[in-house]
Design an enzyme around this catalytic site. Structure first.
Site, short mmCIF file in Angstrom:
data_model
loop_
_atom_site.label_atom_id
_atom_site.label_comp_id
_atom_site.label_asym_id
_atom_site.label_seq_id
_atom_site.Cartn_x
_atom_site.Cartn_y
_atom_site.Cartn_z
N CYS A 47 23.84 58.40 33.57
CA CYS A 47 24.51 57.15 33.23
C CYS A 47 25.91 57.44 32.65
O CYS A 47 26.79 57.87 33.36
CB CYS A 47 23.65 56.31 32.28
SG CYS A 47 24.12 54.56 32.25
N HIS B 127 18.08 56.13 34.54
CA HIS B 127 17.38 56.73 33.40
C HIS B 127 15.93 57.00 33.78
O HIS B 127 15.38 56.37 34.68
CB HIS B 127 17.41 55.79 32.19
CG HIS B 127 18.77 55.54 31.63
ND1 HIS B 127 19.46 56.49 30.91
CD2 HIS B 127 19.58 54.45 31.68
CE1 HIS B 127 20.62 55.99 30.53
NE2 HIS B 127 20.71 54.76 30.98
#
Length: 491
Positions: free
Chosen positions: A335, A421
């Site tokens: 991310c 994630h």
């Protein structure tokens, strides 16, 4: 309303752990139980589906508590989530959706509508579940905030919740902290405090007994029990206080993983599954010297990507990461970490910073553009012939040029970037990644089974050291009406 509030003397006292343990203990008794936290302040979050099927975001701790309760996680379990972006400002998530920003200057005026939303969410859960186990935030004795509180004693008053206070003996001063927490509360709030739990005890319980007896005599409240420190207890944390410095056995591991501990780190639970791998020595690091000898460098998520990229540069970590990659070392950005590895980060709408364009580390042919719209999702994919899944929570949109695809991102040689994630929670993918990238043999470890075993262990400890049956009845019947006030009171 059947419910219980688990408060604590401080942040990281063990509220989340006790709440999760009670949820699993009650669920094992056939009780339909739901966790709840009116307001969470954390950069560790999870994507869930709302009752209408849309994607929503809640605190990671409430997600794992729902797993413990064997309930379906939903936004009502964490109606307000604040994600700190700076020392004085946070991004607000209300009922799972972005709701602008909040600062210290607007704090009190923002809390009134949030309180109404939180109370409605609690009432809704209480209608649909047998018992709601609510977790407080910080300390219930933040007397400067009591008038606008809806997370601790404000919630307890709203639903007449019997409240237990958890103290961490590992920090020292636990008796003063427990007594002071009670004594500084208003008399009406004191009337809902039914007893105490001491957490993380190591040693001979007989040495503690005189203090337990004195605390009970001074307060008229029961010490429900003393939970021991246990090396196998860990949960998906919400607090950066819980980020470990070192995890793993460096004497048996054959590969070293260095996770950069960013100041505004988010979703550091992404590496929890790696911590279970016997071939890996996982370390959270913060200096260039710490990266020496690493087989894999992980740059995790960040709630303030540009600010944390500046921090990397200030400490010389940027040069160390680039040198590691150019010498053939493996690097993974997740991310915000992925965004840092690209060529450029643009933020024309000033979502995360006041700088329209920032140069990245240049290790991936990718560019990030931040926008006010937020991406939430539960994506699935395949790589190396095995399935992988994760979850997405981000404002930045990454544009990729001509590089090899990778789940949620891109790969160039031994540098990987993903916006997903939780990818290492997928056992087959984790095994393939470790074998393909690090040459580490598959371990056969199941992360899901490990999580379940730890939740059951936690419930076992609750059953062994706390009167779980009494606490369940307390949740159903409410606080007794004969609890005396303790001076000074009236704060």
């Amino acid at each position: 309303m059947a419910g219980l509030l688990v408060a604590g003397t401080t942040s990281d006292a063990g509220k989340s752990t006790v709440t999760a343990g009670l949820c699993r203990a009650f669920a094992r008794r056939g009780v339909r139980v739901a966790p709840f936290k009116a307001q969470n302040m954390s950069n560790n979050s999870m994507v869930v589906r709302a009752l209408d099927g849309t994607f929503a975001e809640i605190g990671r701790a409430q997600w794992i508590q729902a797993v413990a309760a064997r309930a379906v996680p939903e936004p009502a379990m964490n109606p307000v989530l604040l994600k700190p972006g700076s020392d004085i400002g946070s991004h607000a998530v209300v009922m799972g959706q972005p709701a602008g920003t909040v600062s210290a200057a607007t704090w009190r005026e923002d809390r009134a509508p949030w309180a109404a939303i939180a109370y409605d969410a609690f009432d809704d859960l209480a209608q649909r579940y047998d018992v709601v186990v609510a977790e407080g935030a910080g300390s219930p004795t933040e007397i400067n905030l009591r008038d606008s509180d809806y997370v601790n004693m404000g919630l307890a008053q709203h639903a007449s919740l019997p409240t237990l206070v958890v103290g961490d003996i590992d920090r020292g001063g636990v008796f003063a902290a427990l007594f002071g927490t009670l004594a500084l509360l208003r008399a009406a709030d004191q009337a809902l405090i039914t007893g105490f739990v001491i957490n993380k005890f190591r040693g001979d319980l007989r040495l503690l007994t005189p203090g337990l007896d004195s605390l009970q005599q001074l307060t008229g409240r029961r010490v429900y029990g003393v939970l021991p420190w246990h090396p196998q207890v860990w949960l998906d944390s919400e607090d950066t206080l819980a980020v470990p410095a070192h995890v793993g056995d460096s004497t048996t591991a054959i590969r070293r993983v260095a996770v950069i501990r960013l100041p505004r780190i988010s979703n550091f639970t992404d590496v929890d599954a790696l911590r279970l791998e016997p071939a890996l020595d996982v370390q959270f690091v913060s200096t260039p010297a710490d990266l020496a000898g690493a087989d894999l460098i992980v740059i995790p998520g960040s709630r303030a990507t540009v600010a944390d990229l500046d921090w990397l540069r200030q400490r010389g970590l940027d040069h160390a990461v680039v040198a590691h990659a150019r010498s053939g070392g493996a690097v993974l950005g997740i991310c915000g970490g992925f965004q840092m590895l690209g060529e450029q980060i643009s933020d024309p709408a000033e979502v995360e910073s006041d700088r329209p364009t920032v140069r990245g580390l240049g290790l991936l042919d990718a560019r990030t553009v931040f926008s006010t719209g937020k991406t939430l999702g539960l994506p699935v994919g395949t790589v190396w012939g095995v399935p992988v899944e994760g979850y997405e929570i981000h404002h930045g949109r990454v544009e990729i040029d001509g590089a090899e695809p990778f789940p949620g991102g891109v790969r160039q040689g031994r540098v990987f970037g993903t916006m997903w994630h939780g990818i290492f929670d997928s056992d087959a993918f984790r095994a393939a990644f470790l074998e393909q990238v690090l040459g580490a043999p598959p371990s056969g470890v199941s992360f899901a089974e490990a999580r379940e075993s730890r939740l059951d262990l936690l419930a076992d400890l609750i059953e062994q050291h706390l009167p779980a049956g009494h606490l369940l009845e307390l949740a159903r019947r409410g606080a007794p009406d004969d609890l005396r006030s303790v001076p000074p009171g009236g704060a």
